[in-house]
Scaffold this active site. Structure first.
Site, PDB file in Angstrom:
ATOM      1  N   GLU A   1      10.592 -34.594 -21.690  1.00 45.61           N
ATOM      2  CA  GLU A   1      11.437 -33.654 -20.930  1.00 45.61           C
ATOM      3  C   GLU A   1      12.075 -32.641 -21.865  1.00 45.61           C
ATOM      4  O   GLU A   1      12.241 -32.892 -23.061  1.00 45.61           O
ATOM      5  CB  GLU A   1      12.507 -34.389 -20.142  1.00 45.61           C
ATOM      6  CG  GLU A   1      13.266 -35.465 -20.876  1.00 45.61           C
ATOM      7  CD  GLU A   1      14.073 -34.998 -22.049  1.00 45.61           C
ATOM      8  OE1 GLU A   1      14.742 -33.948 -21.920  1.00 45.61           O
ATOM      9  OE2 GLU A   1      14.052 -35.681 -23.091  1.00 45.61           O
TER      10      GLU A   1
ATOM     11  N   GLU B   1      11.826 -34.692 -25.461  1.00 44.77           N
ATOM     12  CA  GLU B   1      10.527 -33.996 -25.485  1.00 44.77           C
ATOM     13  C   GLU B   1       9.345 -34.952 -25.340  1.00 44.77           C
ATOM     14  O   GLU B   1       8.193 -34.510 -25.309  1.00 44.77           O
ATOM     15  CB  GLU B   1      10.312 -33.194 -26.783  1.00 44.77           C
ATOM     16  CG  GLU B   1      11.287 -32.069 -27.023  1.00 44.77           C
ATOM     17  CD  GLU B   1      10.998 -31.338 -28.347  1.00 44.77           C
ATOM     18  OE1 GLU B   1       9.952 -31.601 -28.973  1.00 44.77           O
ATOM     19  OE2 GLU B   1      11.834 -30.514 -28.736  1.00 44.77           O
TER      20      GLU B   1
END
Lengths: 372, 372
Positions: free
Chosen positions: A196, A339
């Site tokens: 994310e 991430e």
């Protein structure tokens, strides 16, 4: 770029239809196979090693057997799905970084310059970066990651003023995740990693975690990307007020997701539900990604069997999430980047476990003596 | 197969000449570079991530800078050096497996059927299996690992009856390790993993650990490959008697190695000294491999800067060793197999850390905003 799945369209659905939509999703998640887990255990005990000596790797292999319903385990291809979205709550001053960084980092990922690009490359995984709700331009494909434009809205609404998403927006974001999982399954992907990007999203994840687990907001709210003491206090107060205002409670995970969650969190929740339905192993990342898994598992408890906790983040709510899910993290390296970096780093561990399971000799075949 | 290095021959050396030999080795181990560590830190803070957010991966990268004296880190080729030897102390009934398993497992490794073959393959590492002191036939090259025949003796002597090795035997075994490191350096290897195979060698490792750290034998002696309560009690008693009989004390690491160590432990100690002299990063494995690193670091304290602790074993003495060395394990997966499996599993983590360090964009180059 991603084709729609055969799940019903979500435009114009009502809350009642939402329940139908989600219950159909949940019904598609079957438990992992106890039969194949037992078959795996029989094989493990014949391999040329003292019983149990591969420790956590043995548990990983057994979980893979139960997920994939075979002893011929495969852990490639691997894919990290980085879902990106902005957060209206950033207006409350809860982050150390300006909102513009979300779009900038999406561009950085498409250009191959982010940490996830490096760690995914090291893991033999490709990276898809999915704009589910960025508030800024992201239509730049740098060629280093697949950019998927499925923006539902330019960021969520401010959860202190209203629900972060409407029912339709939430379902649209879930659908993005379902489509991503369907595409992954169609591409033969065997490990799906959750990633994310979204400035402000640890605030949303804290509110989701407090809502789903019932733990106090102060217990599950941390410094995110590195806020100072004053910002942390403000962040805790924001989460407390939002959770209280929206009446977030453990028994209503979809309401929690809609009122205090995020578009990228909803999409990753859809990824989890879809991946489990396709019997794909899911590797969680840190606090934000795991908040999506938390919602998904609250909806479909047997989904936990498909989850591997990639790592443990120092964000205080992450251990609470993993305890709630009953998962033990594969890595604990004090990483707090998001991430999908923790998911990527864990994939080779899962791959190694599966390779040991499938390629080791047995005591009989190798002519090695067992215990005296 | 392995060419002799330019280190003086050890045949016929006396205790006095041993001191000269070892002091020359120790002098070749220079500290890792503080300058390059600082240069690395400057680069880390420009990369597109919140400061410190890659956690342990940042420390790994900085250590690699300090070891390799560059910012252009490389972590391949990778090699696992599995040193194998038997132990006279097995006659005391300290192991769950018969002595014959050592030679059988050497053959299994050369045939590619052992756990280390799978985990090394997953890590992109080659495997060298080195007969330093197996008590049985090992001259079978199955083609899946490089078999190096450098047997010093058919196993050690029983440490309860006499010193495990003579001075010459110990130095010959050290020399095997030095030669292996020299060959690795000549081959361009960047990560050296320590592996071992030897029925009974956790007993030797316990005695070495008690001797070097001064901790009570009962505190650093565990179940090894899985002995029962009665065998564990016998094992503790054996270690206590051996350490006492040979007067093992922290100030005399070579005497500890010679009297209660093992040929494979001595060889791995030589690997450590040689690898550090060649500025190669060393990845330790579990309890037995780390006992070799413990001796090496006692001789050359700056060697610790070259060590990465691959994982934490549940063997109780392993945490004691790592605390003594001041090392934090990269993985903690309850593995207790040896062979270098924990070292192999950790290598991709080190590789990922180095790749993130070398390939990530900077805030300037990526046009990403910093903290507000």
């Amino acid at each position: 770029m991603v084709k729609g799945s055969n799940v019903m369209t979500t435009n114009g659905v009502t809350a009642a239809r939402t329940r139908v939509f989600v219950s159909e999703l949940v019904a598609r998640v079957r438990p992992v196979s106890d039969h194949w887990r037992r078959e795996g255990a029989l094989r493990l005990d014949r391999l040329t090693k003292p019983p149990g000596s591969l420790g956590g790797l043995e548990e990983i292999a057994l979980r893979c057997c139960a997920i994939q319903e075979t002893l011929d385990l495969t852990t490639s291809p691997r894919r990290i799905l980085v879902c990106a979205g902005d957060h209206g709550v950033v207006a409350e001053g809860v982050s150390a970084y300006p909102k513009a960084v979300t779009a900038q980092m999406v561009a950085n990922i498409t250009s191959g310059g982010a940490a996830i690009n490096a760690l995914a490359a090291a893991a033999g995984a490709d990276v898809w970066i999915v704009d589910v709700g960025v508030d800024g331009p992201t239509a730049v494909d740098g060629g280093h990651a697949r950019l998927v434009s499925r923006r539902v809205r330019n960021g969520t609404r401010n959860m202190l003023e209203e629900a972060a998403m409407s029912e339709v927006e939430m379902l649209d974001a879930l659908q993005v995740g379902l489509d991503l999982s369907a595409q992954a399954a169609a591409d033969g992907v065997r490990l799906v990693g959750l990633g994310e990007m979204g400035i402000g999203n640890t605030t949303a994840a804290s509110a989701v975690t407090a809502g789903v687990t019932g733990r106090p907001p102060a217990r599950v709210t941390g410094r995110g990307t590195g806020v100072d003491d004053g910002t942390l206090a403000r962040k805790v107060a924001v989460v407390e007020r939002a959770v209280a205002a929206h009446g977030c409670v453990p028994g209503a995970p979809l309401d929690v997701l809609r009122t205090v969650g995020g578009l990228e969190i909803a999409a990753l929740c859809g990824v989890c539900l879809g991946a489990a339905a396709h019997r794909l192993a899911i590797v969680t990342d840190g606090f934000v990604a795991t908040s999506a898994a938390l919602i998904a598992a609250a909806l479909a408890p047997s989904l936990v069997g498909y989850l591997f906790a990639g790592h443990l983040s120092p964000e205080p709510g992450h251990a609470v999430q993993l305890e709630h899910l009953g998962l033990r993290p594969l890595l604990n390296l004090n990483m707090r980047l998001g991430e999908g970096t923790g998911a990527a780093l864990a994939m080779p561990v899962i791959g190694a476990a599966a390779l040991a399971f499938t390629s080791m000799a047995t005591f009989d075949s190798a002519g090695v003596s067992g215990q005296a």
